[in-house]
Design a protein around this motif. Sequence first.
Motif, PDB file in Angstrom:
ATOM      1  N   ALA A 131      32.404   7.355 -11.335  1.00  0.00           N
ATOM      2  CA  ALA A 131      31.656   6.773 -10.223  1.00  0.00           C
ATOM      3  C   ALA A 131      31.743   5.249 -10.274  1.00  0.00           C
ATOM      4  O   ALA A 131      31.614   4.643 -11.337  1.00  0.00           O
ATOM      5  CB  ALA A 131      30.199   7.221 -10.284  1.00  0.00           C
ATOM      6  N   GLY A 132      31.973   4.648  -9.137  1.00  0.00           N
ATOM      7  CA  GLY A 132      32.033   3.189  -9.067  1.00  0.00           C
ATOM      8  C   GLY A 132      33.402   2.608  -9.325  1.00  0.00           C
ATOM      9  O   GLY A 132      33.592   1.390  -9.195  1.00  0.00           O
ATOM     10  N   CYS A 133      34.398   3.456  -9.683  1.00  0.00           N
ATOM     11  CA  CYS A 133      35.757   2.949  -9.928  1.00  0.00           C
ATOM     12  C   CYS A 133      36.464   2.752  -8.585  1.00  0.00           C
ATOM     13  O   CYS A 133      36.606   3.695  -7.800  1.00  0.00           O
ATOM     14  CB  CYS A 133      36.552   3.925 -10.789  1.00  0.00           C
ATOM     15  N   ALA A 134      36.918   1.546  -8.336  1.00  0.00           N
ATOM     16  CA  ALA A 134      37.629   1.263  -7.089  1.00  0.00           C
ATOM     17  C   ALA A 134      39.132   1.360  -7.270  1.00  0.00           C
ATOM     18  O   ALA A 134      39.849   1.674  -6.316  1.00  0.00           O
ATOM     19  CB  ALA A 134      37.255  -0.123  -6.580  1.00  0.00           C
ATOM     20  N   ALA A 135      39.618   1.059  -8.456  1.00  0.00           N
ATOM     21  CA  ALA A 135      41.056   1.050  -8.715  1.00  0.00           C
ATOM     22  C   ALA A 135      41.312   1.576 -10.114  1.00  0.00           C
ATOM     23  O   ALA A 135      40.418   1.574 -10.976  1.00  0.00           O
ATOM     24  CB  ALA A 135      41.646  -0.347  -8.557  1.00  0.00           C
ATOM     25  N   ARG A 166      34.139  -6.971 -15.198  1.00  0.00           N
ATOM     26  CA  ARG A 166      33.598  -5.761 -14.574  1.00  0.00           C
ATOM     27  C   ARG A 166      33.689  -4.611 -15.571  1.00  0.00           C
ATOM     28  O   ARG A 166      34.405  -4.696 -16.576  1.00  0.00           O
ATOM     29  CB  ARG A 166      34.364  -5.428 -13.298  1.00  0.00           C
ATOM     30  N   ASP A 167      32.968  -3.527 -15.329  1.00  0.00           N
ATOM     31  CA  ASP A 167      33.060  -2.362 -16.198  1.00  0.00           C
ATOM     32  C   ASP A 167      34.502  -1.858 -16.235  1.00  0.00           C
ATOM     33  O   ASP A 167      35.177  -1.771 -15.192  1.00  0.00           O
ATOM     34  CB  ASP A 167      32.165  -1.238 -15.694  1.00  0.00           C
ATOM     35  N   VAL A 168      34.951  -1.522 -17.442  1.00  0.00           N
ATOM     36  CA  VAL A 168      36.262  -0.904 -17.626  1.00  0.00           C
ATOM     37  C   VAL A 168      36.025   0.526 -18.090  1.00  0.00           C
ATOM     38  O   VAL A 168      35.503   0.764 -19.180  1.00  0.00           O
ATOM     39  CB  VAL A 168      37.115  -1.683 -18.646  1.00  0.00           C
ATOM     40  N   VAL A 169      36.375   1.463 -17.241  1.00  0.00           N
ATOM     41  CA  VAL A 169      36.217   2.883 -17.551  1.00  0.00           C
ATOM     42  C   VAL A 169      37.518   3.381 -18.183  1.00  0.00           C
ATOM     43  O   VAL A 169      38.611   3.100 -17.679  1.00  0.00           O
ATOM     44  CB  VAL A 169      35.890   3.681 -16.274  1.00  0.00           C
ATOM     45  N   PRO A 215      28.117  -6.168 -13.866  1.00  0.00           N
ATOM     46  CA  PRO A 215      28.185  -4.714 -13.662  1.00  0.00           C
ATOM     47  C   PRO A 215      28.076  -4.286 -12.200  1.00  0.00           C
ATOM     48  O   PRO A 215      28.371  -3.124 -11.879  1.00  0.00           O
ATOM     49  CB  PRO A 215      26.998  -4.191 -14.481  1.00  0.00           C
ATOM     50  N   ASP A 216      27.667  -5.170 -11.310  1.00  0.00           N
ATOM     51  CA  ASP A 216      27.588  -4.804  -9.893  1.00  0.00           C
ATOM     52  C   ASP A 216      28.958  -4.780  -9.217  1.00  0.00           C
ATOM     53  O   ASP A 216      29.107  -4.257  -8.106  1.00  0.00           O
ATOM     54  CB  ASP A 216      26.672  -5.783  -9.138  1.00  0.00           C
TER      55      ASP A 216
END
Length: 428
Positions: free
Chosen positions: A163-167, A133-136, A67-68
């Motif tokens: 928040a935290g989404c890079a792509a 990784r987290d999938v939003v 999750p980091d």
Amino acid sequence: MAEDVVDLCAALLRIDTTNHGRGESAGEREAAEFVAAHLEAAGVPATLLEPAPRRTNVLARVPGTEPDLPAVLVQAHLDVVPADPAEWSVPPFAGIERDGYLWGRGAVDMKDMVAMVLSVVGTWAREGRAPRRDVVLAFVADEEDTGACGAHWLVDHHAGHFAGCAAAISESGGFSHRTFDKRIYPIGTAERGTSHLRLTATGRAGHGSRRNEDNAVLKLVNALGRLAALRHPVRLTPAVRAFIEQVGAALGVPVDLDDVDATIARFGPAAKLVENTVRNSTTPTVLDAGYKVNVIPGSASAEVDVRTLPGTVDELLAAVDDALGPDVRREFLQHQPPVQAPIDSPWFDAMADALRAEDPEAVVVPYCLGGGTDAKAFSRLGIDCYGFAPLYLPEGFDYRSLTHGVDERVPVEGLRFGARVLDRFLSS
């Protein structure tokens, strides 16, 4: 609950989510409830949000094993454009499977992607797997109009969910495109901006039989003639330049960046993927003037679809103003800037790897979308947005013409291919 991606897509196609524009819509609620139910069945809590009655959005997050790491956003719209049943070979909302295809409005734009994502999440739940990784997830309303009830509203009022989404990934990329003996898979790394304009000319109303040097209709028509005569210069953005160079190398044809039009003409069917994105465009689409043949109206208006490449907006609007002259004023109906994401990126590399794992002959290239998507909203949050909704398409299948077209359909094996590619990308 349906599990197979084809069954999921068929069920979604049977839900009428027609967006007529200008605030008139069947609404996305039933489709949103369908999506939320499948997510909940897979152990993924879902939140439904409505900025207006029946204009429903679904938000969710699938926790990753690390999750980091920066999260990845998967965004897809639930609404579709209108379809006239009289023009179709099958009822547009029947979700019929025939001749190896799934037919229905939204089959390629973009309930296929919604079904593929639900299929992947369901597979993870059944197999006890989780993404790295987290999938939003964001399944949104109103993409086919302004996004005011969908992506733009979510960005304005619920930005914390992202928040935290890079792509991010979404529609209009990752599909196979047969060109000569190559299968090219374009991944969207940019898209032209949307600057829809309303033009208005005013003058002196009067009798149609009398001389009138202050005729609003003539002012507008003359201005539109000057606008149509504009010859927009070639502007090679990073995505377009990379597409031309890489496709030219793959096809073994000479590339001359000083004569882009001649180069593109050598690309065969692949020319359609790039020909509209080497320049800006200004296309008149709506005219409104007068109410009686013997009356000169006091005003006349037009609407123009203006598309702008990254880095060219000010230049383009200055050229428009010069063409319009002092007698016509302009206002924005919509003004959304172009979008660009990095090509030299581990995100792009991971998408390419996932495609090549399922199709070792895949030639993966970046490209620029000629139109627009909800990437314009999510890029406002600093998220790098990519067009990546993978599909394997049969030779001769004109996928792009079916978007908003008659007899929209998607190959069932292409859907299953896309679900496998998405699983590889989102898992790793």
